[in-house]
Design a protein around this motif. Structure first.
Motif, mmCIF file in Angstrom:
data_model
loop_
_atom_site.group_PDB
_atom_site.id
_atom_site.type_symbol
_atom_site.label_atom_id
_atom_site.label_comp_id
_atom_site.label_asym_id
_atom_site.label_seq_id
_atom_site.Cartn_x
_atom_site.Cartn_y
_atom_site.Cartn_z
ATOM 1 N N PHE A 91 0.837 -1.195 0.000
ATOM 2 C CA PHE A 91 0.000 0.000 0.000
ATOM 3 C C PHE A 91 0.870 1.243 0.000
ATOM 4 C CE2 PHE A 91 -2.669 -3.198 2.175
ATOM 5 C CZ PHE A 91 -3.670 -3.270 1.208
ATOM 6 N N LEU A 92 0.444 2.237 -0.757
ATOM 7 C CA LEU A 92 1.140 3.527 -0.811
ATOM 8 C C LEU A 92 0.321 4.564 -0.071
ATOM 9 C CD1 LEU A 92 2.189 3.388 -4.562
ATOM 10 C CD2 LEU A 92 3.724 3.267 -2.584
ATOM 11 N N VAL A 93 1.004 5.381 0.719
ATOM 12 C CA VAL A 93 0.349 6.424 1.506
ATOM 13 C C VAL A 93 1.122 7.730 1.330
ATOM 14 C CG1 VAL A 93 -0.545 4.769 3.192
ATOM 15 C CG2 VAL A 93 1.644 5.885 3.613
ATOM 16 N N PRO A 94 0.480 8.862 1.560
ATOM 17 C CA PRO A 94 1.193 10.139 1.459
ATOM 18 C C PRO A 94 2.285 10.239 2.530
ATOM 19 C CG PRO A 94 -1.194 10.484 1.573
ATOM 20 C CD PRO A 94 -0.936 9.041 1.882
ATOM 21 N N PRO A 95 3.384 10.922 2.218
ATOM 22 C CA PRO A 95 4.437 11.098 3.228
ATOM 23 C C PRO A 95 3.952 11.959 4.388
ATOM 24 C CG PRO A 95 4.929 12.367 1.253
ATOM 25 C CD PRO A 95 3.707 11.551 0.944
ATOM 26 N N SER A 96 4.507 11.728 5.555
ATOM 27 C CA SER A 96 4.196 12.484 6.777
ATOM 28 C C SER A 96 2.743 12.384 7.192
ATOM 29 C CB SER A 96 4.591 13.964 6.607
ATOM 30 O OG SER A 96 5.967 14.077 6.351
ATOM 31 N N ASN A 97 2.060 11.317 6.806
ATOM 32 C CA ASN A 97 0.657 11.127 7.178
ATOM 33 C C ASN A 97 0.555 9.877 8.047
ATOM 34 O OD1 ASN A 97 -2.109 10.501 7.275
ATOM 35 N ND2 ASN A 97 -2.485 11.532 5.320
ATOM 36 N N ALA A 98 0.720 10.079 9.347
ATOM 37 C CA ALA A 98 0.729 8.956 10.291
ATOM 38 C C ALA A 98 -0.583 8.183 10.277
ATOM 39 C CB ALA A 98 1.037 9.470 11.697
ATOM 40 N N HIS A 99 -1.702 8.877 10.096
ATOM 41 C CA HIS A 99 -3.005 8.202 10.097
ATOM 42 C C HIS A 99 -3.135 7.268 8.895
ATOM 43 C CE1 HIS A 99 -4.501 10.303 13.572
ATOM 44 N NE2 HIS A 99 -4.127 11.453 13.038
ATOM 45 N N ALA A 100 -2.721 7.727 7.729
ATOM 46 C CA ALA A 100 -2.787 6.884 6.527
ATOM 47 C C ALA A 100 -1.838 5.694 6.665
ATOM 48 C CB ALA A 100 -2.448 7.702 5.284
ATOM 49 N N LEU A 101 -0.656 5.933 7.215
ATOM 50 C CA LEU A 101 0.319 4.856 7.428
ATOM 51 C C LEU A 101 -0.265 3.809 8.381
ATOM 52 C CD1 LEU A 101 3.298 4.000 6.797
ATOM 53 C CD2 LEU A 101 3.894 5.118 8.941
ATOM 54 N N ALA A 102 -0.837 4.264 9.491
ATOM 55 C CA ALA A 102 -1.426 3.345 10.474
ATOM 56 C C ALA A 102 -2.602 2.580 9.871
ATOM 57 C CB ALA A 102 -1.869 4.122 11.712
ATOM 58 N N ALA A 103 -3.432 3.254 9.091
ATOM 59 C CA ALA A 103 -4.593 2.587 8.479
ATOM 60 C C ALA A 103 -4.144 1.487 7.517
ATOM 61 C CB ALA A 103 -5.469 3.611 7.758
ATOM 62 N N ALA A 104 -3.107 1.767 6.736
ATOM 63 C CA ALA A 104 -2.602 0.753 5.806
ATOM 64 C C ALA A 104 -2.022 -0.431 6.567
ATOM 65 C CB ALA A 104 -1.553 1.363 4.877
ATOM 66 N N MET A 105 -1.276 -0.163 7.622
ATOM 67 C CA MET A 105 -0.697 -1.242 8.426
ATOM 68 C C MET A 105 -1.801 -2.043 9.116
ATOM 69 S SD MET A 105 2.555 0.921 9.863
ATOM 70 C CE MET A 105 3.027 -0.237 11.107
ATOM 71 N N LYS A 106 -2.835 -1.374 9.559
ATOM 72 C CA LYS A 106 -3.940 -2.028 10.254
ATOM 73 C C LYS A 106 -4.679 -2.998 9.341
ATOM 74 C CE LYS A 106 -7.886 -0.820 13.185
ATOM 75 N NZ LYS A 106 -8.907 -1.633 12.561
ATOM 76 N N ARG A 107 -4.710 -2.720 8.049
ATOM 77 C CA ARG A 107 -5.377 -3.642 7.112
ATOM 78 C C ARG A 107 -4.770 -5.038 7.191
ATOM 79 N NH1 ARG A 107 -6.693 -1.741 1.262
ATOM 80 N NH2 ARG A 107 -7.604 -3.815 1.351
#
Length: 151
Positions: A91-107
Motif C-alpha cells: 500500500f502507498l500512503v502520502p508522506p508524513s501522514n501517520a493516520h494513513a500509514l497506520a490505516a494501511a498497516m492495520k489492514r
C-alpha cells in the motif's frame, strides 16, 4: 489499541535523539537498533514499512522487502510508487501522514491472509521487474543492440 497483541519491530540506528524520544513513549514497537543480519530480520516480519518523507530515488530497502516476499507499506516519495504496486504488492500512503500509514498497516492485522497474498505478488513483481534473470536478459539485449550499431 484495537489490536493489543500486534507487535512492531523497528531496525536501524536512525537519528539517535528521535529514536530515544520514541523509545520513551508507550508503544507496541520494539526498537532493535542495528541488526547484523537484515535478511533474518525481514523474514521475522510479515510486512515491510518504508515510511520515507524525503527523496527515495531507488529504495534498496523496498526491493529487499519484495525479494523476500513481503508486502510493503510505503510513502509516495521518489521511486517508491514505481516499485510498489498499490493494493497489489503493498500500500502507498502520502508522506508524513501517520493516520494513513497506520490505516494501511492495520489492514494487514484486520485481514489475516492479506500479507501472504500480497507477499506472493511482491515476490513475483521482484522477479519480473528487478530479479537477476531480468537484469541479465536486459543487459544482454542492450549489448546486442550496441553491437549492431553502425560504426
Amino acid at each position: 489499541k484495537s489490536h493489543p497483541r500486534a507487535g512492531f519491530l523497528a531496525a536501524g540506528n536512525g537519528r539517535a535523539q528521535r529514536r530515544q524520544a520514541l523509545e520513551r513513549r508507550p508503544s507496541p514497537c520494539r526498537f532493535l537498533g542495528f541488526v547484523p543480519d537484515p535478511g533474518a530480520f525481514r523474514t521475522r516480519c510479515s510486512v515491510g514499512v518504508v515510511a520515507s518523507i524525503g527523496s527515495e530515488a531507488v529504495s534498496r530497502a523496498a526491493l529487499e522487502w519484495l525479494a523476500c516476499g513481503r508486502p510493503i507499506v510505503a510513502t509516495t516519495v521518489g521511486g517508491l510508487p514505481d516499485i510498489i504496486e498499490d493494493g497489489v504488492t503493498g500500500f502507498l500512503v502520502p508522506p508524513s501522514n501517520a493516520h494513513a500509514l497506520a490505516a494501511a498497516m492495520k489492514r494487514f492485522i484486520d485481514e489475516p491472509g492479506l500479507a501472504a497474498r500480497l507477499g506472493s505478488q511482491a515476490r513475483r513483481r521482484y522477479e519480473e521487474r528487478f530479479g537477476l534473470e531480468r537484469f541479465a536478459r536486459d543487459t544482454e539485449r542492450l549489448y546486442e543492440e550496441i553491437r549492431h550499431l553502425p560504426s
